[in-house]
Design a protein around this motif. Structure first.
Motif, PDB file in Angstrom:
ATOM      1  N   VAL A 187      14.595 100.441  43.865  1.00 50.86           N
ATOM      2  CA  VAL A 187      13.715 100.433  42.685  1.00 50.86           C
ATOM      3  C   VAL A 187      13.380 101.840  42.217  1.00 50.86           C
ATOM      4  N   LEU A 188      13.049 102.686  43.164  1.00 47.26           N
ATOM      5  CA  LEU A 188      12.623 104.055  42.815  1.00 47.26           C
ATOM      6  C   LEU A 188      13.324 105.041  43.746  1.00 47.26           C
ATOM      7  N   PRO A 189      14.623 105.252  43.580  1.00 46.24           N
ATOM      8  CA  PRO A 189      15.385 106.073  44.531  1.00 46.24           C
ATOM      9  C   PRO A 189      14.876 107.512  44.656  1.00 46.24           C
ATOM     10  N   GLU A 190      14.445 108.099  43.557  1.00 45.41           N
ATOM     11  CA  GLU A 190      13.945 109.472  43.640  1.00 45.41           C
ATOM     12  C   GLU A 190      12.677 109.554  44.473  1.00 45.41           C
ATOM     13  N   LEU A 191      11.787 108.581  44.284  1.00 42.92           N
ATOM     14  CA  LEU A 191      10.563 108.565  45.083  1.00 42.92           C
ATOM     15  C   LEU A 191      10.877 108.246  46.543  1.00 42.92           C
ATOM     16  N   ALA A 192      11.907 107.434  46.772  1.00 43.63           N
ATOM     17  CA  ALA A 192      12.318 107.139  48.150  1.00 43.63           C
ATOM     18  C   ALA A 192      12.767 108.410  48.851  1.00 43.63           C
ATOM     19  N   LEU A 241      14.735 105.872  58.432  1.00 34.39           N
ATOM     20  CA  LEU A 241      14.575 105.243  57.110  1.00 34.39           C
ATOM     21  C   LEU A 241      15.932 104.923  56.520  1.00 34.39           C
ATOM     22  N   GLY A 242      16.200 103.653  56.328  1.00 29.48           N
ATOM     23  CA  GLY A 242      17.476 103.236  55.789  1.00 29.48           C
ATOM     24  C   GLY A 242      17.388 102.869  54.318  1.00 29.48           C
ATOM     25  N   PRO A 243      18.506 102.451  53.725  1.00 30.41           N
ATOM     26  CA  PRO A 243      18.513 102.083  52.295  1.00 30.41           C
ATOM     27  C   PRO A 243      17.657 100.853  51.975  1.00 30.41           C
ATOM     28  N   PHE A 288       7.797 100.686  56.026  1.00 31.53           N
ATOM     29  CA  PHE A 288       8.685 100.116  57.025  1.00 31.53           C
ATOM     30  C   PHE A 288      10.042 100.801  56.932  1.00 31.53           C
ATOM     31  N   ALA A 289      10.655 101.048  58.071  1.00 31.29           N
ATOM     32  CA  ALA A 289      11.940 101.757  58.090  1.00 31.29           C
ATOM     33  C   ALA A 289      13.019 100.953  57.382  1.00 31.29           C
ATOM     34  N   ILE A 314       2.960 111.960  46.701  1.00 32.52           N
ATOM     35  CA  ILE A 314       4.022 110.950  46.666  1.00 32.52           C
ATOM     36  C   ILE A 314       3.426 109.537  46.662  1.00 32.52           C
ATOM     37  N   ILE A 315       2.347 109.314  47.414  1.00 29.11           N
ATOM     38  CA  ILE A 315       1.703 107.995  47.409  1.00 29.11           C
ATOM     39  C   ILE A 315       1.154 107.693  46.017  1.00 29.11           C
TER      40      ILE A 315
END
Length: 485
Positions: A310-315, A333-335, A367-368, A426-427
């Motif tokens: 949903v938000l890859p940059e924020l991830a 942390l996975g995809p 969650f990872a 980031i939060i």
């Protein structure tokens, strides 16, 4: 722990609300002179007031109450009447009435000007002789407390205004006709005020009672839909303040089955009611009622986000921040990493002069992967936003903007204790991108305020005062402004 934060946060927000507290109704409807006179004018039309004026028995009134101090009175009346074939009101108009504060405390004075033309036919001339008759009805609106029924507004002391009577001949004819017209005026002058009072005052009182019943029905019968809940009102007490009729209302929040979930009565709150001024009406909604409406529209919820999708940059940014805290955790942390956002309670609004703040308690878990049973950490967040009220037609709209994380506390952790402050930015971005759009989507349909159009106005306007929301018409031009004909 969340319950403790809830108590602490709300106490901090509401302390100022309870300072210098006074008793205030949940909802207050003020109807100014413009609304009163438009509604009463329409009721007078519906009750055929002008037709009643056109049917005034002028000849009979002249016989029953002749002018005093005239020599050979009976002979004069007989002589005058013998020269008149018929005498009747040919046209009647109720002019623009005035409603204003009375000199007496908590009363409104209603002045209703009348303009009539009477014609009589006489053998002395072939044309109809026309007289203009002008007078004014006065009445008082006040609050009546009765042992037999509920306290309510009533219209009383209806009578013709002293000194308002004007009788004039519209145009001159022959000397004999002019003399006859003067005698007719002389006989009509003492009889007309009482005649108008007897015939029209009962109609005015009936029109006011019907207007009042319609206003109460409008307030009670049209709930505010919150889909699926609804907000309903009922009369708590009537009052007159300055130049306005005032309805103090109780409010009830009902679910889809009609069960009352919340009931709002008089409460201790610091609430300064603004005067109407030139505003036709105002609907003032206390802060706790506004919060109940928001709670019905935006209940507590849980949002689960696959952040990488949903938000890859924020991830990526979140992973980088976690790496600073715990490198091993960041590598896990996975995809399919998941962020869960759970609102502990509904948003709480704090209303002040021209601005509103939203306070929320939020729990955020990372969650990872989507298969992980336990989060890396759990954060408790005290957040605030700006609340923007605006209107579209008769819809009241609300939007949350500029969310800020005022305080973040680490509640649980599986990657070792850490200070959560470095995660603030980031939060905040995650909440701005997920929680805020979700809540604004639920608020987007708006809240219908049907009383605006029920009172005859096209659109609503809104403003804020301390501890309350104020709804007024967007303009003073009414949809259907009745004309006195």
């Amino acid at each position: 722990m969340a319950s403790l934060w809830t108590f602490t946060l709300l106490c901090g927000l509401l302390t100022d609300t309870l300072v210098q507290a006074t008793l205030s109704p949940p909802v207050l409807l003020n109807l100014g002179p413009e609304v009163i006179k438009e509604k009463l004018t329409q009721e007078l039309q519906d009750h055929g007031a002008t037709a009643i004026l056109q049917q005034l028995p002028l000849l009979r009134a002249m016989k029953e109450k002749p002018a005093s101090g005239i020599p050979l009175l009976g002979s004069l009346v007989d002589t005058v009447l013998s020269k008149i074939i018929w005498l009747k009101v040919t046209s009647a108009n109720i002019l623009q009435m005035q409603v204003q504060a009375s000199a007496a405390n908590q009363e409104l004075m209603v002045n209703i000007p009348l303009d009539m033309v009477a014609g009589f036919n006489t053998p002395l001339v072939k044309t109809i002789v026309k007289l203009q008759m002008q007078t004014e009805i006065q009445a008082v609106i006040r609050v009546e407390t009765s042992k037999e029924g509920p306290t309510r507004h009533i219209l009383s002391n209806c009578s013709t205004s002293p000194g308002s009577l004007r009788l004039t001949l519209l145009y001159k004819l022959s000397i004999l006709v002019n003399i006859l017209a003067d005698k007719v005026i002389e006989l009509l002058a003492p009889a007309l005020p009482q005649l108008v009072k007897n015939e029209l005052c009962p109609v005015i009182e009936l029109a006011f009672n019907d207007m009042y019943a319609d206003l109460l029905k409008m307030v009670k019968a049209v709930p505010i839909s919150l889909s699926p809940d609804r907000l309903e009102f009922d009369l708590l007490s009537p009052a007159i303040k300055d130049n306005a009729i005032q309805f103090n209302l109780v409010a009830k929040l009902l679910d889809s089955k009609g069960t009352v979930n919340k009931y709002f009565n008089n409460s201790v709150a610091s609430l300064t009611i603004p005067t109407l001024g030139s505003t036709p009406f105002s609907l003032i909604v206390r802060q706790d009622v506004v919060n109940a409406v928001v709670a019905a529209l935006v209940p507590p919820e849980e949002i689960i986000i696959l952040l990488d999708y949903v938000l890859p940059e924020l991830a990526r940014e979140l992973k980088a921040r976690i790496r600073v805290i715990n490198e091993k955790a960041a590598d896990q942390l996975g995809p399919t990493q998941i962020v869960k956002i759970r609102t502990q309670e509904t948003p709480k609004l704090l209303l002040s002069q021209d601005s509103a703040t939203v306070a929320q308690l939020i729990v955020l878990e990372v969650f990872a992967t989507n298969e992980a049973l336990h989060p890396f950490f759990t954060l408790g967040i005290e957040a605030s936003s700006e609340a923007q009220f605006y209107t579209k037609g008769d819809l009241l709209m609300l939007n949350f903007n500029n969310l800020r994380c005022n305080r973040i506390q680490l509640m649980n952790w599986a990657i070792g204790w850490f200070k959560p402050e470095p995660l603030t930015n980031i939060i905040t971005e995650i909440l701005l991108s997920t929680l805020l759009p979700n809540q604004n989507g639920k608020l987007r349909p708006g809240v219908p305020v049907s009383i605006v159009k029920d009172l005859g106005f096209e659109a609503a306007s809104c403003s804020l005062i301390k501890n309350a929301l104020v709804v007024t018409p967007a303009s003073s031009q009414m949809l259907d402004s009745p004309l006195s004909q």
